[in-house]
Design an enzyme around this catalytic site. Structure first.
Site, PDB file in Angstrom:
ATOM      1  CG  ASP A 222      -2.073  -0.919   1.132  1.00 43.86           C
ATOM      2  OD1 ASP A 222      -2.370  -1.339   0.015  1.00 43.86           O
ATOM      3  OD2 ASP A 222      -2.681  -1.219   2.177  1.00 43.86           O
ATOM      4  CE  LYS A 244      -6.740  -1.197  -0.792  1.00 42.42           C
ATOM      5  NZ  LYS A 244      -7.415  -1.963   0.273  1.00 42.42           N
TER       6      LYS A 244
END
Length: 440
Positions: A222, A244
């Site tokens: 991430d 994200k």
């Protein structure tokens, strides 16, 4: 006749470094350049979400186009992070003409500089060159890191022996059913480890989490994971950017699940590296279920959650004797008045303890308004900490009634933690600023 490279530590603070390419390799290399204080210029038609986050935060400059020779004006170093040999050769040719050292990800033999295998232990940085063999360099680097980790204290005395130091070798097997590779018709199945990377400081990953990273064939990361951890991966590791960015572009969770399962079924050792803890608003449970359904063994490695660590780094304890006997962690990514919200904000307003809000900056005005309308005092102290435990940490202290406007005025942005409650002032002495832990 072969020659040995000359080892050198570059002091890049304030000096221009050009990175050509905006993919996974650049995502791995840029954090270390930023950590060195370099003035980074990124040249690429497109960039990964992780790199775009650095651009949006003002940490580096981005020219969204292909490389041009004048991109090297004023540069001290260039890193070529593209897999097109012709494009890479054209960049290194310009660098060579201008006598600028050039690192090439596609062809080390054509480069004028190599990136070493690096480990960091407090103020100590160890860089290893393996004579052109990255696997040898990584092996030596890992052995050195284990020796450093075996010694307590901020520095290692070169004259002091390290007692019972671990020796580099094969990893200890995990208990059966908790992450071992299994065999199925058609060949062995790999494994997936869901690893919490901690709140931002790369030294706050657990020892087990770091060990699993060193064993990985594939890392699915991430945006919020510490970039310096990616810089320490083996060069042959497949890095999947599952970044994200809040309220921005993202890879669908279903696609992440598919990648984890597909790579593991192909026999790969996969690490799903997630900021904080995998099970604290990290969707780790969904990934575990997807793997279990496909027959893929999973190991879960808890991480240091930002809900506790980030306030601590800013001098705010989430509990304090005679101030707060409980703390509640809540996600603020959904507005309080949204029909899909699962949070009973009116109930939270009636609590006396600490309220920690993650992913709530976008909805902070609505959250503060809802809490005050349901009884929480508008004068309640509030702290907002951006990018906690990192070099970019910023914090703001306000009150529940004024915090939304204060955050806008200060220009704070995600990722940020909001702490609501009297603990915000618990370490403040009369006439003095709040006590803060010292960095090391």
């Amino acid at each position: 006749m072969s020659t040995n490279p000359y080892p050198l530590g570059l002091r890049l603070a304030g000096r221009r470094v050009v990175v050509v390419g905006g993919g996974a390799v650049a995502s791995r290399r840029v954090p270390a350049l930023l950590d060195a204080g370099a003035d980074v210029l990124l040249v690429a038609p497109e960039v990964t979400p992780a790199l775009r986050a650095h651009v949006d935060a003002g940490r580096l400059h981005w020219r969204p186009r292909r490389f041009a020779p004048d991109d090297l004006d004023g540069a001290w170093l260039v890193q070529v992070a593209v897999d097109d040999p012709l494009a890479a050769a054209s960049v290194s040719a310009v660098a060579d003409e201008r006598r600028i050292f050039c690192v090439r990800a596609d062809d080390r033999t054509a480069a004028t500089a190599w990136t070493p295998a690096v480990t960091r232990h407090g103020p100590v940085t160890v860089a290893v060159l393996g004579g052109g063999d990255p696997h040898r360099a990584m092996g030596v680097r890992d052995a050195v890191r284990e020796l450093l980790a075996a010694r307590t204290g901020p520095l290692v005395d070169p004259g002091e022996p390290v007692a019972d130091a671990p020796v580099a070798g094969p990893p200890e097997p995990t208990p059966a059913g908790s992450g071992d590779a299994v065999t199925r018709p058609g060949g062995p199945v790999g494994r997936v480890s869901l690893v919490g990377a901690g709140p931002g400081d790369p030294e706050l990953i657990t020892v087990k989490g770091w060990r699993l990273l060193t064993e990985a064939d594939v890392v699915v990361a991430d945006r919020l994971v510490p970039g310096l951890l990616l810089d320490e991966l083996r060069p042959d590791v497949e890095l999947v950017d599952a970044a994200k960015i809040p309220y921005g572009p993202s890879r669908a969770q279903e696609e992440i699940n598919r990648i984890l399962v597909d790579r593991a079924l192909a026999g790969k050792v996969v690490v799903r590296l997630k900021g904080g803890d995998p099970y604290v608003f990290g969707r780790g449970g969904e990934e575990l279920l997807a793997c279990a359904e496909a027959g893929v063994p999973v190991t879960v490695v808890p991480g240091v959650t930002s809900a506790v660590a980030v306030p601590a780094a800013a001098g705010v304890p989430v509990t304090h004797r005679a101030v707060a006997h409980e703390f509640t962690v809540v996600s603020g990514h959904v507005a309080p008045d949204s029909p899909v919200s699962l949070v009973r904000w009116e109930a939270l307003a009636g609590l006396r303890g600490t309220l920690v809000v993650l992913m709530g900056l976008k909805n902070l005005a609505a959250i503060a308004d809802t809490l005050t309308r349901h009884g929480r005092d508008a004068a309640t102290p509030v702290a907002v900490i951006q990018e906690g435990t990192t070099g970019g940490q910023r914090s703001l202290r306000s009150t529940l009634g004024a915090v939304a406007a204060d955050v806008v005025a200060a220009g704070l942005r995600p990722p940020a933690i909001v702490v609501i409650g009297d603990v915000v002032d618990a370490l403040t002495l009369p006439g003095r600023p709040a006590a803060r832990p010292s960095a090391s």
